[in-house]
Design a protein around this motif. Structure first.
Motif, short mmCIF file in Angstrom:
data_model
loop_
_atom_site.label_atom_id
_atom_site.label_comp_id
_atom_site.label_asym_id
_atom_site.label_seq_id
_atom_site.Cartn_x
_atom_site.Cartn_y
_atom_site.Cartn_z
N GLY A 55 18.61 13.10 6.77
CA GLY A 55 18.84 12.08 7.78
C GLY A 55 18.28 12.46 9.13
N GLU A 56 17.63 11.51 9.78
CA GLU A 56 17.06 11.71 11.11
C GLU A 56 17.56 10.63 12.06
N ASN A 57 17.75 11.01 13.33
CA ASN A 57 18.26 10.09 14.35
C ASN A 57 17.20 9.55 15.29
N TYR A 58 16.07 10.24 15.37
CA TYR A 58 15.05 9.88 16.35
C TYR A 58 13.78 9.44 15.64
N VAL A 59 13.23 8.32 16.08
CA VAL A 59 12.12 7.68 15.38
C VAL A 59 10.90 8.59 15.29
N GLN A 60 10.48 9.15 16.43
CA GLN A 60 9.28 9.97 16.42
C GLN A 60 9.48 11.25 15.62
N GLU A 61 10.67 11.81 15.68
CA GLU A 61 10.95 13.02 14.90
C GLU A 61 10.89 12.72 13.41
N LEU A 62 11.42 11.57 13.01
CA LEU A 62 11.31 11.15 11.61
C LEU A 62 9.85 11.05 11.19
N ALA A 63 9.04 10.36 11.99
CA ALA A 63 7.64 10.18 11.64
C ALA A 63 6.90 11.51 11.56
N ASN A 64 7.18 12.41 12.50
CA ASN A 64 6.51 13.72 12.51
C ASN A 64 6.86 14.53 11.27
N LYS A 65 8.13 14.54 10.92
CA LYS A 65 8.56 15.33 9.76
C LYS A 65 8.02 14.72 8.46
N CYS A 66 7.97 13.40 8.39
CA CYS A 66 7.39 12.76 7.21
C CYS A 66 5.93 13.18 7.03
N GLN A 67 5.23 13.31 8.13
CA GLN A 67 3.82 13.72 8.06
C GLN A 67 3.70 15.19 7.66
N ILE A 68 4.50 16.04 8.28
CA ILE A 68 4.45 17.47 8.00
C ILE A 68 4.80 17.75 6.53
N LEU A 69 5.78 17.01 6.02
CA LEU A 69 6.31 17.26 4.67
C LEU A 69 5.83 16.22 3.66
N ALA A 70 4.67 15.65 3.91
CA ALA A 70 4.16 14.57 3.06
C ALA A 70 4.01 14.99 1.60
N GLU A 71 3.73 16.29 1.36
CA GLU A 71 3.54 16.75 -0.02
C GLU A 71 4.84 16.69 -0.82
N TYR A 72 5.98 16.69 -0.11
CA TYR A 72 7.27 16.60 -0.80
C TYR A 72 7.62 15.12 -0.95
N ASN A 73 6.93 14.46 -1.86
CA ASN A 73 7.01 13.00 -1.90
C ASN A 73 8.28 12.46 -2.55
N ASP A 74 9.16 13.35 -2.99
CA ASP A 74 10.44 12.86 -3.51
C ASP A 74 11.59 13.07 -2.52
N ILE A 75 11.26 13.48 -1.27
CA ILE A 75 12.29 13.49 -0.23
C ILE A 75 12.69 12.06 0.07
N GLU A 76 13.97 11.83 0.20
CA GLU A 76 14.50 10.51 0.54
C GLU A 76 14.92 10.55 2.02
N TRP A 77 14.15 9.87 2.85
CA TRP A 77 14.39 9.88 4.29
C TRP A 77 15.34 8.76 4.70
N HIS A 78 16.41 9.13 5.42
CA HIS A 78 17.38 8.17 5.92
C HIS A 78 17.31 8.15 7.45
N PHE A 79 17.18 6.97 8.04
CA PHE A 79 17.25 6.87 9.49
C PHE A 79 18.67 6.48 9.86
N ILE A 80 19.32 7.30 10.69
CA ILE A 80 20.74 7.10 10.98
C ILE A 80 21.03 7.03 12.47
N GLY A 81 19.98 6.80 13.27
CA GLY A 81 20.16 6.72 14.72
C GLY A 81 20.01 5.29 15.22
N PRO A 82 20.26 5.09 16.52
CA PRO A 82 20.06 3.76 17.11
C PRO A 82 18.59 3.38 17.06
#
Length: 231
Positions: A55-82
């Motif tokens: 789970g991530e709370n900040y939009v840009q941090e979510l996008a950055n981590k998705c890019q860094i960890l793109a090879e882990y394509n079975d990670i399930e990303w949850h956005f839980i912030g405003p």
């Protein structure tokens, strides 16, 4: 790495114990590791131990981590912030879940901006169960109307409800506020909404949440440690 693995095991043990205490199957409660402000390396470490939902709370941090960890394509990303309307695109492009919908406009933008090659975004409506003016979330009496609107959007899948109760060590107060969410879920199910998720419970109150019926607990500091926010 050993420390974060031990912390993960401790949290999973707390979930198991809390479920056993109220006669629930521990498999019915999903652990969301809230990785906000922590580096991608910590997510990689937990991934090696089998954790997949983060789970991530900040939009840009979510996008950055998705890019860094793109090879882990079975990670399930949850956005839980405003979520503000001018930042919905990055969430629509990267998140599998959004827990914090309290306005139809935000849901509408997420649906419109969701790439068509991706499955619909799983949605939870955030409910202000404590009535605190400082808390985000739709008022309980407005949930049914919002749910009916969101359920019609094509690129979203309404899955459940989320709440953050008031900060309290009083188990009765927590139980009462969690019960609001449980009752709303039952009302929506009676109206034909196929909800299966109650996103409630964090590091300090997951036992109370599980006793009330939580199906997903959002745990950060108990796994990753104390956060250090930059100025």
């Amino acid at each position: 790495m050993a420390t974060i693995f031990t912390a993960l095991q401790d949290v999973q043990a707390r979930i198991d114990t809390a479920c056993t205490a109220v006669g629930r199957n521990p498999a019915a409660v999903k652990l969301l590791a809230v990785s906000k402000t922590f580096p991608a390396a910590d997510i990689q470490a937990l991934y090696q131990f089998g954790q997949r939902a983060f789970g991530e709370n900040y939009v840009q941090e979510l996008a950055n981590k998705c890019q860094i960890l793109a090879e882990y394509n079975d990670i399930e990303w949850h956005f839980i912030g405003p979520l503000q309307s001018n930042k919905t695109r990055l969430v629509a492009e990267n998140a599998a879940w959004v827990h914090t919908i309290e306005r139809f406009k935000i849901a509408e933008r997420l649906s419109a901006q969701r790439p068509t090659h991706l499955p619909p975004i799983n949605i939870c409506l955030q409910v202000n169960v404590s009535g605190e003016t400082t808390k985000s979330g739709v008022a309980p009496e407005q949930v049914l109307a919002l749910a009916e609107q969101v359920a019609k959007l094509p690129q979203l899948c309404l899955r459940g409800l989320m709440c953050i109760p008031e900060s309290s060590h009083d188990s009765e107060i927590l139980a009462q506020q969690f019960l609001v969410l449980v009752q709303l879920k039952a009302q929506l199910q009676a109206r034909g909404c196929a909800l299966d998720t109650l996103s409630m419970g964090m590091s300090n109150d997951l036992e109370s949440a599980i006793a009330a019926g939580s199906t997903l607990v959002r745990v950060g500091s108990a796994i990753f440690g104390q956060r250090h926010y930059s100025s």
